[in-house]
Design an enzyme around this catalytic site. Structure first.
Site, PDB file in Angstrom:
ATOM      1  NE  ARG A 168      -3.300  -2.844   2.514  1.00 33.27           N
ATOM      2  CZ  ARG A 168      -3.043  -3.859   3.077  1.00 33.27           C
ATOM      3  NH1 ARG A 168      -1.558  -3.438   2.649  1.00 33.27           N
ATOM      4  NH2 ARG A 168      -3.858  -5.092   2.875  1.00 33.27           N
ATOM      5  CG  HIS A 286      -6.227   0.844  -3.186  1.00 35.07           C
ATOM      6  ND1 HIS A 286      -5.366   0.759  -2.044  1.00 35.07           N
ATOM      7  CD2 HIS A 286      -6.830  -0.919  -3.380  1.00 35.07           C
ATOM      8  CE1 HIS A 286      -5.974  -0.816  -1.963  1.00 35.07           C
ATOM      9  NE2 HIS A 286      -6.687  -1.435  -2.946  1.00 35.07           N
ATOM     10  NE  ARG A 289      -3.864  -3.381  -2.139  1.00 33.02           N
ATOM     11  CZ  ARG A 289      -3.323  -3.829  -1.179  1.00 33.02           C
ATOM     12  NH1 ARG A 289      -1.827  -4.564  -1.109  1.00 33.02           N
ATOM     13  NH2 ARG A 289      -3.989  -4.501  -0.190  1.00 33.02           N
ATOM     14  CD1 TRP A 312      -6.543  -6.755   0.056  1.00 36.93           C
ATOM     15  CD2 TRP A 312      -4.913  -7.928  -1.490  1.00 36.93           C
ATOM     16  NE1 TRP A 312      -6.255  -6.068  -0.720  1.00 36.93           N
ATOM     17  CE2 TRP A 312      -5.533  -6.809  -2.015  1.00 36.93           C
ATOM     18  CE3 TRP A 312      -4.485  -9.330  -2.231  1.00 36.93           C
ATOM     19  CZ2 TRP A 312      -5.096  -6.355  -2.977  1.00 36.93           C
ATOM     20  CZ3 TRP A 312      -4.099  -8.695  -3.758  1.00 36.93           C
ATOM     21  CH2 TRP A 312      -3.590  -7.176  -4.215  1.00 36.93           C
ATOM     22  CE1 TYR A 321      -9.631  -4.069  -5.060  1.00 38.59           C
ATOM     23  CE2 TYR A 321      -8.411  -5.789  -4.308  1.00 38.59           C
ATOM     24  CZ  TYR A 321      -8.997  -4.116  -4.704  1.00 38.59           C
ATOM     25  OH  TYR A 321      -8.919  -3.267  -3.321  1.00 38.59           O
TER      26      TYR A 321
END
Length: 341
Positions: A168, A286, A289, A312, A321
């Site tokens: 992150r 983000h 990722r 995660w 995603y």
């Protein structure tokens, strides 16, 4: 309420026991991430203002008041995910004050269910960052790798490390030169002290591939940071084209987000993107990722492997995603495909 003095924001009740427990809560604020704490104070300010304006009680808060507050948020146009966050943080505050969380009530449960159902039927969808894919990284690499501007070399290195590690933005910003070591084959290994979901003394180890290791080595060498073990890897670059050794404060989230904005202007602005929830019009913090998760899914890596790389905790997050990747790989699509017209 004063952001600099969270104790003044939390001590909202004249009850001595509650005030004492809240002071203890503030003393232990390091048990929570800075982002969680900021969100909590923001929710408290909004909810306390609503309670004052409507003659309600904020702490302790009744289930009826919470229900009405959540419906007020919905009427104000807040997303269902934001409303759920408000409910969760109000519950968290009550638990730490030694009070019964108001969201345990069936009427609050029904209100949340109503809000979510109404949002879905109205067409609300979870926002998702524009994916930054491997092809995007290589395109930028071709443009910036020979640049004479230190800012572009730093930005390129940042995007390499962000994509390769799936860290992150805040986690990337905390990396220091001393966190770097080398594998026997010369590739770089990063010692990540902790992440949003992994807080343990063993930390987290992330390895970089050949190209990303090369770019990070080049950046540290040309910037001079390689001789500064305490410096943050992604330090500021002065307008005179010199890197500033920064060992006290990492680059701000805004500064790191600006890297994605500059990259979008160079390599991504030509993409035909439909605005997502009026927010995601280009790459953001983000994006690496999301893009890395999609690329891994496309190459048939398992959900468990993707979760491990991105740290995660919930498979549902990853599936959100990559939901479009295997849209035509389902059992029914395969079954129907066996009977061609």
């Amino acid at each position: 309420m004063n952001k600099k003095h969270p104790a003044s924001a939390l001590t909202l009740s004249a009850d001595g026991d509650i005030a004492h427990r809240l002071r203890e809560f503030v003393q232990d604020r390091e048990a929570f991430s800075e982002n969680t704490w900021r969100q909590l104070l923001s929710v408290m300010r909004i909810c306390a203002k609503w309670a004052e304006e409507n003659g309600r009680t904020f702490l302790p808060m009744s289930s009826t008041c919470l229900r009405d507050y959540l419906l007020y948020l919905q009427a104000s146009g807040r997303a269902s995910s934001t409303i759920s966050t408000h409910a969760a943080l109000i519950s968290m505050l009550h638990r730490n004050a030694g009070l019964v969380p108001p969201n345990r009530s069936p009427q609050v449960f029904r209100a949340v269910k109503k809000i979510n159902r109404t949002a879905v039927i109205a067409g609300e969808r979870t926002g998702q960052a524009v994916p930054f894919r491997l092809g995007d990284l290589l395109s930028l690499d071709a443009r910036w790798s020979d640049s004479e501007r230190l800012q572009e070399l730093r930005d390129l290195t940042f995007l390499h490390v962000a994509y390769a590690t799936l860290l992150r933005v805040s986690e990337l910003g905390r990396l220091r030169v001393r966190d770097i070591s080398r594998a026997p084959d010369g590739r770089i290994v990063l010692d990540v002290a902790w992440t949003k979901t992994i807080v343990m003394t063993g930390g987290l180890i992330k390895g970089l591939g050949d190209l990303s290791s090369q770019r990070l080595t080049e950046w540290l060498t040309v910037s001079g940071l390689i001789a500064e073990p305490d410096a943050f890897i992604f330090s500021p670059v002065h307008r005179t084209n010199r890197a500033r050794v920064e060992a006290k404060r990492p680059l701000s989230t805004r500064a790191l987000e600006d890297i994605f904005a500059r990259a979008w202007q160079v390599a991504g602005a030509g993409q035909d993107m439909k605005p997502n929830k009026n927010r995601y019009r280009g790459w953001s913090g983000h994006s690496t990722r999301v893009g890395a998760a999609i690329d891994m899914a496309t190459k048939k890596y398992s959900t468990a492997q993707i979760m491990q790389e991105g740290t995660w905790k919930k498979a549902e997050t990853v599936m959100r995603y990559i939901r479009h990747v295997d849209a035509h790989a389902g059992a029914m699509v395969d079954l129907m495909g066996q009977h061609k017209v």
